[in-house]
Design an enzyme around this catalytic site. Structure first.
Site, PDB file in Angstrom:
ATOM      1  N   THR A  26      46.244  71.389  16.416  1.00  0.00           N
ATOM      2  CA  THR A  26      46.134  72.807  16.091  1.00  0.00           C
ATOM      3  C   THR A  26      46.181  73.633  17.372  1.00  0.00           C
ATOM      4  O   THR A  26      45.449  73.361  18.314  1.00  0.00           O
ATOM      5  CB  THR A  26      44.824  73.070  15.340  1.00  0.00           C
ATOM      6  OG1 THR A  26      44.835  72.322  14.123  1.00  0.00           O
ATOM      7  CG2 THR A  26      44.643  74.544  15.036  1.00  0.00           C
ATOM      8  N   HIS A 181      48.041  65.072   5.418  1.00  0.00           N
ATOM      9  CA  HIS A 181      46.825  65.000   6.238  1.00  0.00           C
ATOM     10  C   HIS A 181      45.661  64.535   5.365  1.00  0.00           C
ATOM     11  O   HIS A 181      45.050  65.303   4.633  1.00  0.00           O
ATOM     12  CB  HIS A 181      46.539  66.384   6.824  1.00  0.00           C
ATOM     13  CG  HIS A 181      45.548  66.396   7.949  1.00  0.00           C
ATOM     14  ND1 HIS A 181      44.746  65.312   8.253  1.00  0.00           N
ATOM     15  CD2 HIS A 181      45.223  67.359   8.857  1.00  0.00           C
ATOM     16  CE1 HIS A 181      43.985  65.619   9.293  1.00  0.00           C
ATOM     17  NE2 HIS A 181      44.255  66.857   9.675  1.00  0.00           N
ATOM     18  N   ASN A 184      40.109  63.405   9.087  1.00  0.00           N
ATOM     19  CA  ASN A 184      39.316  64.364   9.860  1.00  0.00           C
ATOM     20  C   ASN A 184      38.455  65.314   9.033  1.00  0.00           C
ATOM     21  O   ASN A 184      38.201  66.450   9.433  1.00  0.00           O
ATOM     22  CB  ASN A 184      40.226  65.163  10.804  1.00  0.00           C
ATOM     23  CG  ASN A 184      40.816  64.291  11.886  1.00  0.00           C
ATOM     24  OD1 ASN A 184      40.472  63.118  12.006  1.00  0.00           O
ATOM     25  ND2 ASN A 184      41.718  64.845  12.676  1.00  0.00           N
ATOM     26  N   TYR A 186      38.961  66.778   6.122  1.00  0.00           N
ATOM     27  CA  TYR A 186      39.594  67.799   5.302  1.00  0.00           C
ATOM     28  C   TYR A 186      39.694  67.312   3.852  1.00  0.00           C
ATOM     29  O   TYR A 186      39.081  66.307   3.484  1.00  0.00           O
ATOM     30  CB  TYR A 186      40.928  68.204   5.927  1.00  0.00           C
ATOM     31  CG  TYR A 186      40.743  68.821   7.292  1.00  0.00           C
ATOM     32  CD1 TYR A 186      40.035  70.020   7.430  1.00  0.00           C
ATOM     33  CD2 TYR A 186      41.211  68.197   8.446  1.00  0.00           C
ATOM     34  CE1 TYR A 186      39.808  70.573   8.688  1.00  0.00           C
ATOM     35  CE2 TYR A 186      40.998  68.747   9.705  1.00  0.00           C
ATOM     36  CZ  TYR A 186      40.294  69.941   9.822  1.00  0.00           C
ATOM     37  OH  TYR A 186      40.057  70.489  11.062  1.00  0.00           O
ATOM     38  N   ASN A 241      33.883  67.163  11.325  1.00  0.00           N
ATOM     39  CA  ASN A 241      33.684  68.145  10.261  1.00  0.00           C
ATOM     40  C   ASN A 241      32.541  67.750   9.325  1.00  0.00           C
ATOM     41  O   ASN A 241      32.626  67.904   8.099  1.00  0.00           O
ATOM     42  CB  ASN A 241      34.971  68.383   9.477  1.00  0.00           C
ATOM     43  CG  ASN A 241      35.919  69.320  10.200  1.00  0.00           C
ATOM     44  OD1 ASN A 241      35.491  70.293  10.823  1.00  0.00           O
ATOM     45  ND2 ASN A 241      37.213  69.029  10.135  1.00  0.00           N
TER      46      ASN A 241
END
Length: 366
Positions: A26, A181, A184, A186, A241
């Protein structure tokens, strides 16, 4: 003699110039409307010496956003911007997959359409997690994530449809393929984790149920664009996260790897979060995942040239992804192959801004 890391590789029929992958990172440089810019095209083209570039995370819908200025792929303007990026990479002989992204609960109401709550597998809050949004003072910065609402059946169907539409848009833009994705912390990772996903329907409970949404999405995207154009990223044992430890982690990911292998996707991308200062993937699990999957494997997480060579020589992986080194070294494959010194990355310019710390890093000269 040059090492296999720098030799060509056939990735599900796509010819790569080497086995060095640029990892998704990102950078928050998109224009208004989350549209990719000419500066982004320059940035990726500078790094087209990678065998494969996997783009930064690209939200598949407005509800998939969790960070300011991340380029989407759900409007005509965004697709046109990505076409400029793809053309620039291809003009330099590179290959590009875009990473399709839905952040799930790692978002804030200010980033969501109509100031609504983010979504997730449940209403469990990601305690301590932050996203990049507008703070109470009206400034961009890290803010605590908003409490999510659990996806209902219609919401789950909408997520699948958004990934399919985004994948079709990627091909319309001339991009070589997509990476889903699943890592991580998400959305898909939230569904996979038994300590986060407490659903009582077909998408929660058993290993098979918690893998269902990701696998259904892979199936739908593969049907739309072909499995050879689809990769999947995972982060076993991940804590990023605010992801809690999952007692069923190994069983979950081994089942997922086997199912992805059965579907014939282009690759499995395994991300180790040790570079985040988090627990590494348990010793031996990557090898087990590789055996269960049976196809091309990319490993990522703290690799340098020596570790990358060892991973390929030892049969752990077919390709190796590099993150931060690619930020500061647009010519990273050449530097690794020739033993040239590396530039140091300026972390103050990782997120947001313009050309500084983005397109102004020099290539190596004597």
């Amino acid at each position: 003699m040059s090492h296999a890391l720098f030799s060509s590789y056939d990735l599900a029929g796509l010819s790569l110039n080497n086995r060095v992958v640029m990892a998704p990172m990102t950078r928050c440089r998109a224009a208004e409307g989350d549209v990719p810019t000419p500066l982004m095209a320059e940035y990726y083209a500078q790094r087209a010496g990678a065998g494969l570039i996997v783009s930064e995370g690209v939200p598949v819908s407005p509800t998939g956003r969790g960070y300011l200025w991340t380029p989407g792929i759900y409007t005509a303007e965004q697709v046109a911007g990505w076409r400029t990026v793809a053309d620039a990479v291809h003009a330099k002989g590179g290959r590009l997959f875009v990473q399709l992204w839905h952040v799930g609960r790692i978002s804030h109401r200010s980033l969501q359409p109509g100031d609504q709550s983010p979504v997730g597998p449940s209403d469990a809050v990601a305690e301590g997690a932050v996203c990049f949004a507008i703070d109470d003072a009206g400034h961009p910065g890290n803010v605590a994530t908003s409490p999510p609402k659990a996806l209902d059946q219609a919401g789950i169907a909408a997520v699948r449809e958004a990934f399919v539409a985004a994948a079709r848009n990627a091909l319309e833009a001339g991009i070589d393929g997509v990476e889903i994705h699943g890592a991580n912390g998400y959305l898909f990772d939230q569904f996979l984790n038994s300590a986060v996903n407490d659903r009582g329907d077909a998408y929660g409970g058993s290993v098979e149920n918690r893998c269902r949404l990701l696998l259904e999405t892979v199936d739908a995207v593969s049907k739309a664009i072909g499995a050879a154009r689809v990769g999947v990223r995972i982060s076993p044992n991940g804590r990023f996260n605010a992801m809690p430890e999952d007692p069923e982690m190994e069983a979950t990911f081994l089942h997922l790897a086997a199912e992805l292998g059965r579907r014939g996707v282009a690759y499995l991308h395994i991300n180790d979060q040790l570079t985040f200062g988090l627990p590494p993937i348990p010793e031996g699990l990557i090898a087990k995942l590789r055996a269960a999957f049976g196809g091309a494997v990319i490993v990522c997480g703290g690799y340098d040239g020596e570790r990358a060579r060892a991973a390929i020589d030892g049969g752990l992986a077919d390709l190796v992804a590099f993150g931060v080194p690619f930020i500061a070294n647009p010519d990273l494959p050449a530097r690794l192959e020739n033993g040239w010194p590396l530039n140091e990355a300026n972390r103050d310019t990782f997120y947001g801004g313009g050309a500084a710390g983005y397109t102004d890093y020099p290539v190596y000269t004597e």
